[in-house]
Design an enzyme around this catalytic site. Structure first.
Site, short mmCIF file in Angstrom:
data_model
loop_
_atom_site.label_atom_id
_atom_site.label_comp_id
_atom_site.label_asym_id
_atom_site.label_seq_id
_atom_site.Cartn_x
_atom_site.Cartn_y
_atom_site.Cartn_z
N GLY A 12 -0.13 9.64 7.46
CA GLY A 12 0.55 8.47 6.90
C GLY A 12 2.02 8.77 6.62
N ASN A 34 -8.34 8.91 8.55
CA ASN A 34 -9.22 8.07 9.38
C ASN A 34 -8.39 7.15 10.29
OD1 ASN A 34 -8.24 6.15 7.64
ND2 ASN A 34 -10.22 5.44 6.89
N LYS A 87 -2.97 0.77 0.35
CA LYS A 87 -1.81 0.67 -0.54
C LYS A 87 -1.08 -0.67 -0.57
CE LYS A 87 1.72 2.02 2.73
NZ LYS A 87 3.01 2.63 2.95
N SER A 127 1.54 6.34 -9.05
CA SER A 127 2.62 5.38 -8.80
C SER A 127 3.22 4.91 -10.11
CB SER A 127 2.00 4.19 -8.06
OG SER A 127 2.89 3.11 -8.02
N TYR A 152 -4.90 -2.94 -6.58
CA TYR A 152 -4.31 -1.67 -6.12
C TYR A 152 -3.80 -0.85 -7.32
CZ TYR A 152 -0.83 1.66 -4.56
OH TYR A 152 -0.10 2.81 -4.40
N LYS A 156 -5.00 3.02 -9.13
CA LYS A 156 -4.20 4.19 -9.49
C LYS A 156 -4.49 4.60 -10.94
CE LYS A 156 -2.35 4.90 -5.57
NZ LYS A 156 -2.78 6.03 -4.76
N ARG A 298 9.29 -13.47 -6.56
CA ARG A 298 7.97 -13.18 -5.99
C ARG A 298 7.01 -12.95 -7.16
NH1 ARG A 298 7.30 -7.92 -2.12
NH2 ARG A 298 7.57 -6.80 -4.08
N ASP A 301 6.28 -9.53 -9.59
CA ASP A 301 7.32 -8.50 -9.55
C ASP A 301 7.72 -8.04 -10.95
OD1 ASP A 301 7.88 -7.67 -6.99
OD2 ASP A 301 9.31 -9.29 -6.57
P1 NAD Z 1 0.13 5.28 4.28
O1 NAD Z 1 -0.76 4.11 4.46
O2 NAD Z 1 1.25 5.46 5.23
O3 NAD Z 1 -0.73 6.63 4.27
C1 NAD Z 1 -2.05 6.68 3.81
C2 NAD Z 1 -2.89 7.34 4.90
O4 NAD Z 1 -4.23 7.45 4.44
C3 NAD Z 1 -2.92 6.56 6.20
O5 NAD Z 1 -2.59 7.43 7.27
C4 NAD Z 1 -4.36 6.06 6.31
O6 NAD Z 1 -4.80 6.01 7.66
C5 NAD Z 1 -5.10 7.10 5.49
N1 NAD Z 1 -6.35 6.65 4.88
C6 NAD Z 1 -6.56 5.54 4.13
N2 NAD Z 1 -7.84 5.50 3.73
C7 NAD Z 1 -8.45 6.62 4.20
C8 NAD Z 1 -9.75 7.15 4.12
N3 NAD Z 1 -10.73 6.50 3.47
N4 NAD Z 1 -10.00 8.32 4.73
C9 NAD Z 1 -9.05 8.98 5.41
N5 NAD Z 1 -7.80 8.53 5.52
C10 NAD Z 1 -7.50 7.36 4.93
O7 NAD Z 1 0.67 5.23 2.77
P2 NAD Z 1 1.83 6.09 2.08
O8 NAD Z 1 2.95 5.16 1.78
O9 NAD Z 1 2.08 7.33 2.82
O10 NAD Z 1 1.12 6.39 0.70
C11 NAD Z 1 0.45 7.60 0.45
C12 NAD Z 1 -0.11 7.59 -0.96
O11 NAD Z 1 0.95 7.40 -1.89
C13 NAD Z 1 -1.11 6.47 -1.23
O12 NAD Z 1 -2.11 6.97 -2.08
C14 NAD Z 1 -0.28 5.42 -1.93
O13 NAD Z 1 -1.06 4.61 -2.77
C15 NAD Z 1 0.65 6.31 -2.74
N6 NAD Z 1 1.91 5.66 -3.13
C16 NAD Z 1 2.68 5.07 -2.17
C17 NAD Z 1 3.86 4.44 -2.52
C18 NAD Z 1 4.69 3.74 -1.49
O14 NAD Z 1 5.51 2.89 -1.85
N7 NAD Z 1 4.58 4.08 -0.20
C19 NAD Z 1 4.26 4.43 -3.86
C20 NAD Z 1 3.46 5.06 -4.82
C21 NAD Z 1 2.27 5.68 -4.44
C1 WQD Z 2 11.17 -3.84 -4.16
C2 WQD Z 2 12.08 -4.96 -4.65
C3 WQD Z 2 11.13 -7.17 -4.52
C4 WQD Z 2 10.81 -7.43 -0.20
C5 WQD Z 2 5.56 -1.81 -4.43
C6 WQD Z 2 4.27 -1.66 -5.17
C7 WQD Z 2 4.28 -0.41 -5.99
C8 WQD Z 2 4.65 0.81 -5.13
C9 WQD Z 2 5.86 0.56 -4.30
C10 WQD Z 2 2.68 1.93 -4.44
C11 WQD Z 2 11.36 -6.02 -5.49
C12 WQD Z 2 12.32 -7.04 -3.60
C13 WQD Z 2 11.07 -6.98 -1.48
C14 WQD Z 2 11.59 -8.49 0.32
C15 WQD Z 2 12.83 -8.56 -1.74
N1 WQD Z 2 3.63 1.15 -4.22
N2 WQD Z 2 12.06 -7.54 -2.23
N3 WQD Z 2 12.59 -9.00 -0.47
O1 WQD Z 2 7.29 -4.23 -5.45
O2 WQD Z 2 8.79 -2.38 -6.31
O3 WQD Z 2 6.60 -1.82 -5.37
O4 WQD Z 2 5.74 -0.66 -3.58
O5 WQD Z 2 2.26 2.40 -5.45
O6 WQD Z 2 3.01 -0.27 -6.53
O7 WQD Z 2 4.10 -2.78 -6.02
O8 WQD Z 2 8.36 -2.58 -3.85
O9 WQD Z 2 9.56 -2.74 -1.73
O10 WQD Z 2 7.86 -4.53 -2.32
O11 WQD Z 2 10.01 -4.44 -3.57
O12 WQD Z 2 13.73 -9.06 -2.41
O13 WQD Z 2 11.42 -8.97 1.44
O14 WQD Z 2 12.57 -5.66 -3.49
O15 WQD Z 2 11.15 -8.42 -5.15
O16 WQD Z 2 12.23 -6.43 -6.48
P1 WQD Z 2 7.78 -2.87 -5.34
P2 WQD Z 2 8.91 -3.58 -2.78
#
Ligand code: NAD
Ligand code: WQD
Length: 344
Positions: A12, A34, A87, A127, A152, A156, A298, A301
Site C-alpha cells: 500500500g 491481499n 481506510k 490516526s 473507520y 482506529k 463537507r 470535516d
Molecule cells: P493503503 O490502502 O494504500 O494500504 C493498505 C494496504 O493494506 C493495501 O495495500 C491493501 O491492499 C492492504 N489490505 C487491506 N486489507 C487487508 C487485509 N485484510 N489483508 C491484507 N492486506 C490488506 O492505505 P495507506 O494510506 O497506506 O494506509 C496504511 C495504514 O495507515 C492504514 O491502516 C490506514 O488506516 C492508516 N492511516 C492512513 C492515513 C492516510 O491518510 N493515508 C492516515 C492515518 C492512518
Molecule cells: C483534507 C482537507 C477537506 C478534498 C482523512 C481522514 C483521516 C485520515 C486522513 C486516515 C479537508 C479538504 C479535501 C477536496 C477539499 N485518514 N478537501 N477538497 O479529511 O483531513 O482526513 O484522511 O486515518 O482519518 O478523515 O483528509 O485529504 O480528505 O481532507 O477542500 O476535494 O482538504 O475538507 O479540510 P482529512 P482529506
C-alpha cells in the site's frame, strides 16, 4: 543476521515507502498484502529503489490459517508493522461491517499469533482522527479521544484499545501506536506513490489529478471556518518522513528502548497549513496553475488540527524534515509518472 520484520499492507501507499526505509536500514522484510487496494507491481518498484526484493505473500490478514503459514514459513519474525486496513472514511459509513471486520479481525489475528511465534512487538497505524476536533492545539498524545466521526475512525480507536487490553492482560508483546496526521507526497524517485482507487476523496490526489486535467476543478470545502483564511487546517506529513518514523519505532522495540509496553506518538510536522495555503504552495512549487472553486463545507470535516510532535521529536529522535514545497513537488512528479505509464 538481519532482523526479520513483517509488514502487513506493505504494497500500500505508506507501507511501500516504509518497506524501502526498512531495507535501507538493514532489515529483512516480509510483506503480507491481499492486494485489495494495491498491486503486485509495487514489489518490483520497491526492488527498483532499494535493490532488494522483499519477500511477498498475497495473504488476507482475515484468514488466520494463511496468516499463520507466513509465520511458520518465515521463521524468526521479530516485529510487525500493521498497515493492512480499509481506510476510506465515506465508504466506512456505507459499509460499516466490512470496516469493522477487516480492521478489527486482522489485528486480532496478528495479536493471537505474536506470542506463539515469539514476535516481540507491533507498530500500529493509528490516526489523528482519534482526536476529533481537539479543544487545545497543537494536539498532544494526552488529549482526550473524542467520539469517532465514522466507523473507520471508530476502528482506529477500538484497535488502540484492543492492543492495550491485550498487553494489560499479560501478553508478552510490546506496541507502539503511531498517530499519523495527513500523509501526502511520494517517493523522490517517483517510483512509489499513492494510487487512489476511483475518484480521490483526499485533498492532494484530487489536487494533482486536477492539475493534470483528469478532473475539471478542485472543490475547496468551505471558506467560512474559524481559521485565518476560512479554509480547514491540517498537518500534512511527507510520506517518506512518516516511513522513517516506523523504522525508528521498530528499532525502539527490538532494542528494548521503550518506557512503557504501549507507547503512543503523534507523527506530524507541528505545522498547521490551510487548504488554500496548500493550494498556493503547490502552485509555487510546480509552476502549475490550479483550477479551484470554493464550495460548501463537507459533512464531518474537522475545522483544524495539527500535531504537537514534541514527544516523537524528543523520545524517538524523529522529526519531519521535508518542506511542503518538496513534498508537493514529489506528489506532482508521481502524477506525471502515472501519466507516462498510462494510468489515469
Ligand atoms: P493503503 O490502502 O494504500 O494500504 C493498505 C494496504 O493494506 C493495501 O495495500 C491493501 O491492499 C492492504 N489490505 C487491506 N486489507 C487487508 C487485509 N485484510 N489483508 C491484507 N492486506 C490488506 O492505505 P495507506 O494510506 O497506506 O494506509 C496504511 C495504514 O495507515 C492504514 O491502516 C490506514 O488506516 C492508516 N492511516 C492512513 C492515513 C492516510 O491518510 N493515508 C492516515 C492515518 C492512518
Ligand atoms: C483534507 C482537507 C477537506 C478534498 C482523512 C481522514 C483521516 C485520515 C486522513 C486516515 C479537508 C479538504 C479535501 C477536496 C477539499 N485518514 N478537501 N477538497 O479529511 O483531513 O482526513 O484522511 O486515518 O482519518 O478523515 O483528509 O485529504 O480528505 O481532507 O477542500 O476535494 O482538504 O475538507 O479540510 P482529512 P482529506
Amino acid at each position: 543476521m538481519k532482523e526479520k520484520i513483517l509488514v502487513t499492507g506493505g504494497t500500500g501507499y505508506i507501507g511501500s515507502h516504509t518497506v524501502v526505509e526498512l531495507q535501507n536500514a538493514g532489515y529483512d522484510v516480509v510483506i503480507v498484502d491481499n492486494l485489495s487496494n494495491s498491486s503486485a507491481d509495487v514489489v518490483d518498484n520497491i526492488e527498483k529503489i532499494s535493490g532488494i526484493r522483499p519477500a511477498f505473500e498475497e495473504v488476507d490478514c482475515l484468514n488466520f490459517a494463511d496468516l499463520e503459514s507466513v509465520f511458520s514459513k518465515y521463521q524468526g519474525i521479530k516485529a510487525i508493522i500493521h498497515f493492512a486496513a480499509s481506510k476510506a472514511v465515506g465508504e466506512s459509513v456505507q459499509k460499516p461491517l466490512l470496516y469493522y471486520r477487516n480492521n478489527l479481525v486482522s489485528l486480532i489475528n496478528l495479536l493471537e499469533l505474536m506470542p506463539k511465534y515469539d514476535v516481540k512487538g507491533i507498530v500500529f497505524s493509528s490516526s489523528c482522527t482519534v482526536y476529533g476536533q481537539p479543544d487545545i492545539l497543537p494536539v498532544t498524545e494526552q488529549a482526550p479521544i473524542k467520539k469517532a466521526e465514522s466507523p473507520y475512525g471508530n476502528t482506529k480507536q477500538i484497535n488502540e484499545e484492543i492492543i492495550r487490553d491485550t498487553i494489560t492482560s499479560g501478553a508478552p508483546i510490546n506496541a507502539i501506536l503511531l498517530r499519523y496526521f495527513n500523509p501526502i507526497g511520494a517517493h523522490p524517485t517517483a517510483i512509489l506513490g499513492e494510487l487512489p482507487n476511483g475518484v480521490p476523496q483526499n485533498l492532494v490526489p484530487y489536487l494533482t489529478q486536477t492539475a493534470m486535467g483528469i478532473r475539471e476543478k478542485l472543490s475547496v470545502f468551505g471558506d467560512d471556518y474559524n481559521t485565518p483564511d476560512g479554509s480547514c487546517i491540517r498537518d500534512f506529513i511527507n510520506v517518506v518522513d512518516l516511513a522513517k518514523a516506523h523504522v525508528i519505532a521498530i528499532h525502539r522495540i527490538l532494542d528494548d528502548l521503550q518506557k512503557d509496553k504501549v507507547e503512543v506518538f503523534n507523527i506530524g510536522t507541528g505545522i498547521g497549513l490551510s487548504v488554500l495555503q496548500l493550494i498556493h504552495a503547490f502552485e509555487k512549487a510546480t509552476g502549475v496553475k490550479l483550477n479551484y472553486q470554493i464550495v460548501g463545507r463537507r459533512a464531518g470535516d474537522i475545522e483544524k488540527v495539527w500535531a504537537d510532535p514534541a514527544l516523537a521529536n524528543n523520545e524517538l529522535g524523529w522529526t519531519a524534515v521535508e518542506t511542503i514545497e518538496d513534498t508537493l513537488l514529489s506528489a506532482w512528479n508521481w502524477q506525471l509518472k502515472l501519466r507516462e505509464k498510462g494510468i489515469q
